[in-house]
Design an enzyme around this catalytic site. Sequence first.
Site, mmCIF file in Angstrom:
data_model
loop_
_atom_site.group_PDB
_atom_site.id
_atom_site.type_symbol
_atom_site.label_atom_id
_atom_site.label_comp_id
_atom_site.label_asym_id
_atom_site.label_seq_id
_atom_site.Cartn_x
_atom_site.Cartn_y
_atom_site.Cartn_z
ATOM 1 N N LYS A 1 0.842 -1.208 0.000
ATOM 2 C CA LYS A 1 0.000 0.000 0.000
ATOM 3 C C LYS A 1 0.875 1.256 0.000
ATOM 4 C CE LYS A 1 -1.987 -1.212 3.900
ATOM 5 N NZ LYS A 1 -1.334 -2.522 4.177
ATOM 6 N N ARG B 1 -9.970 0.930 8.194
ATOM 7 C CA ARG B 1 -9.571 -0.425 8.581
ATOM 8 C C ARG B 1 -10.693 -1.176 9.269
ATOM 9 N NH1 ARG B 1 -3.723 0.418 8.670
ATOM 10 N NH2 ARG B 1 -2.842 -1.622 8.920
ATOM 11 N N ARG C 1 11.569 -5.821 4.927
ATOM 12 C CA ARG C 1 11.388 -4.377 4.703
ATOM 13 C C ARG C 1 12.386 -3.582 5.551
ATOM 14 N NH1 ARG C 1 5.639 -2.086 5.396
ATOM 15 N NH2 ARG C 1 5.765 -3.282 7.327
ATOM 16 N N ARG D 1 11.055 -1.505 11.181
ATOM 17 C CA ARG D 1 9.932 -1.047 12.001
ATOM 18 C C ARG D 1 9.754 -1.950 13.220
ATOM 19 N NH1 ARG D 1 4.826 0.014 8.103
ATOM 20 N NH2 ARG D 1 3.739 -1.138 9.745
ATOM 21 N N ARG E 1 -0.913 -8.934 13.103
ATOM 22 C CA ARG E 1 -1.517 -7.924 12.209
ATOM 23 C C ARG E 1 -2.321 -8.592 11.104
ATOM 24 N NH1 ARG E 1 3.950 -5.209 11.091
ATOM 25 N NH2 ARG E 1 2.970 -4.271 9.280
HETATM 26 P P1 AP5 Z 1 4.845 -1.628 1.844
HETATM 27 O O1 AP5 Z 1 4.528 -0.770 0.672
HETATM 28 O O2 AP5 Z 1 5.590 -1.022 2.980
HETATM 29 O O3 AP5 Z 1 3.516 -2.400 2.351
HETATM 30 P P2 AP5 Z 1 2.234 -1.869 3.162
HETATM 31 O O4 AP5 Z 1 1.043 -2.500 2.546
HETATM 32 O O5 AP5 Z 1 2.277 -0.389 3.287
HETATM 33 O O6 AP5 Z 1 2.516 -2.591 4.549
HETATM 34 P P3 AP5 Z 1 2.394 -2.048 6.039
HETATM 35 O O7 AP5 Z 1 3.122 -3.057 6.897
HETATM 36 O O8 AP5 Z 1 2.815 -0.609 6.138
HETATM 37 O O9 AP5 Z 1 0.874 -2.162 6.289
HETATM 38 P P4 AP5 Z 1 0.172 -2.188 7.640
HETATM 39 O O10 AP5 Z 1 -1.232 -2.082 7.236
HETATM 40 O O11 AP5 Z 1 0.487 -3.343 8.500
HETATM 41 O O12 AP5 Z 1 0.848 -0.958 8.453
HETATM 42 P P5 AP5 Z 1 0.384 0.537 8.735
HETATM 43 O O13 AP5 Z 1 1.586 1.366 8.838
HETATM 44 O O14 AP5 Z 1 -0.683 0.926 7.779
HETATM 45 O O15 AP5 Z 1 5.672 -2.899 1.275
HETATM 46 C C1 AP5 Z 1 6.126 -3.912 2.174
HETATM 47 C C2 AP5 Z 1 7.506 -4.414 1.697
HETATM 48 O O16 AP5 Z 1 7.357 -5.101 0.462
HETATM 49 C C3 AP5 Z 1 8.539 -3.298 1.435
HETATM 50 O O17 AP5 Z 1 9.805 -3.776 1.790
HETATM 51 C C4 AP5 Z 1 8.446 -3.058 -0.089
HETATM 52 O O18 AP5 Z 1 9.667 -2.575 -0.634
HETATM 53 C C5 AP5 Z 1 8.108 -4.460 -0.597
HETATM 54 N N1 AP5 Z 1 7.235 -4.475 -1.770
HETATM 55 C C6 AP5 Z 1 6.174 -3.670 -2.023
HETATM 56 N N2 AP5 Z 1 5.581 -4.012 -3.186
HETATM 57 C C7 AP5 Z 1 6.292 -5.073 -3.666
HETATM 58 C C8 AP5 Z 1 6.169 -5.893 -4.838
HETATM 59 N N3 AP5 Z 1 5.210 -5.663 -5.749
HETATM 60 N N4 AP5 Z 1 7.052 -6.905 -5.012
HETATM 61 C C9 AP5 Z 1 8.034 -7.132 -4.092
HETATM 62 N N5 AP5 Z 1 8.200 -6.395 -2.972
HETATM 63 C C10 AP5 Z 1 7.336 -5.377 -2.758
HETATM 64 O O19 AP5 Z 1 -0.287 0.403 10.159
HETATM 65 C C11 AP5 Z 1 0.497 0.078 11.287
HETATM 66 C C12 AP5 Z 1 -0.375 0.027 12.533
HETATM 67 O O20 AP5 Z 1 -0.969 1.327 12.761
HETATM 68 C C13 AP5 Z 1 -1.560 -0.937 12.538
HETATM 69 O O21 AP5 Z 1 -1.146 -2.239 12.902
HETATM 70 C C14 AP5 Z 1 -2.458 -0.284 13.590
HETATM 71 O O22 AP5 Z 1 -1.995 -0.543 14.877
HETATM 72 C C15 AP5 Z 1 -2.280 1.188 13.333
HETATM 73 N N6 AP5 Z 1 -3.260 1.771 12.398
HETATM 74 C C16 AP5 Z 1 -2.967 2.355 11.189
HETATM 75 N N7 AP5 Z 1 -4.092 2.793 10.594
HETATM 76 C C17 AP5 Z 1 -5.118 2.468 11.427
HETATM 77 C C18 AP5 Z 1 -6.525 2.633 11.346
HETATM 78 N N8 AP5 Z 1 -7.110 3.214 10.279
HETATM 79 N N9 AP5 Z 1 -7.283 2.174 12.352
HETATM 80 C C19 AP5 Z 1 -6.717 1.580 13.429
HETATM 81 N N10 AP5 Z 1 -5.388 1.380 13.566
HETATM 82 C C20 AP5 Z 1 -4.598 1.833 12.586
HETATM 83 MG MG MG Z 2 2.589 0.956 4.873
#
Ligand code: AP5
Ligand code: MG
Length: 224
Positions: free
Chosen positions: A13, A88, A127, A160, A171
């Site tokens: 994402k 979410r 990552r 992270r 997660r």
């Molecule tokens: P990356 O692009 O970083 O993936 P991502 O989908 O952004 O993964 P996240 O881990 O950030 O998602 P998340 O939902 O767990 O975390 P968030 O920060 O939103 O890519 C991942 C890796 O793969 C990278 O190394 C990249 O280079 C590689 N990659 C990407 N595309 C690729 C491809 N096509 N091929 C190969 N490699 C690839 O949330 C964190 C926490 O915040 C949650 O757990 C929760 O506690 C809280 N939170 C956030 N938003 C909310 C909400 N709305 N409500 C409640 N809690 C919330």
């Molecule tokens: Mg992310």
Amino acid sequence: MRLVLLGLPGAGKGTQGDRISEKYGVPHISTGSIIRESIAEGADLGQEANAYISRGELIPDELALQIVYERIVQPDCKKGWILDGFPRTVLQARELDRRLAQNGLDVQSAFDIRVTQAEAIERIAKRRMCSQCKAVYHLEHYRAKGKGICDACGGELYRRSDDTEETARRRLTVYMRQTHPVLHYYAQDGRLFSINGVRPIDEVFADVDHYLQNLVSEDVGGVR
Ligand code: AP5
Ligand code: MG
């Protein structure tokens, strides 16, 4: 342009959000990144959210809604936004629609970037993030040229704190229980687009971009 990016943790994402933002000139808003910044700054919001994020649980809906509502009224959001990691829960999705409708707006499209759970775990484990500019790398698929150093700004790369295997698995479980129903929410009125995320980053973006070009050309007067 008002989009939401859905998909398992590690689906890509953030990676796709950055590219869309760069091409279409609308801000990429990651609620996870905002929370991590607040934690790093020691802000009240960060202190409240820290316990949840470190366990791999969702922060309370009211807190997540507050973060997004404060962000999307900023001047840089006049032409729209890309929300990453929000909504979410179905409650967050409904509340966002309700709030936007008050101004005659809507979420135009939701992209579901689909990867398997095994792929998600592998991506999270490999990552690395830039401590300064927050650029995202992968130890194999998207490597920094210098070891442990960001190509863009020279900042130090780090892992992270919620990217341990145990928290990542938590997660994924939380996603399936609380976020997966959001896909149905957007599918029921035709706003959901499903993208195969298990392909190289450029190919995934080409697919996303194909949908976006149609969206932009349907908008009278260009990007809404
Ligand atoms: P990356 O692009 O970083 O993936 P991502 O989908 O952004 O993964 P996240 O881990 O950030 O998602 P998340 O939902 O767990 O975390 P968030 O920060 O939103 O890519 C991942 C890796 O793969 C990278 O190394 C990249 O280079 C590689 N990659 C990407 N595309 C690729 C491809 N096509 N091929 C190969 N490699 C690839 O949330 C964190 C926490 O915040 C949650 O757990 C929760 O506690 C809280 N939170 C956030 N938003 C909310 C909400 N709305 N409500 C409640 N809690 C919330
Ligand atoms: Mg992310």
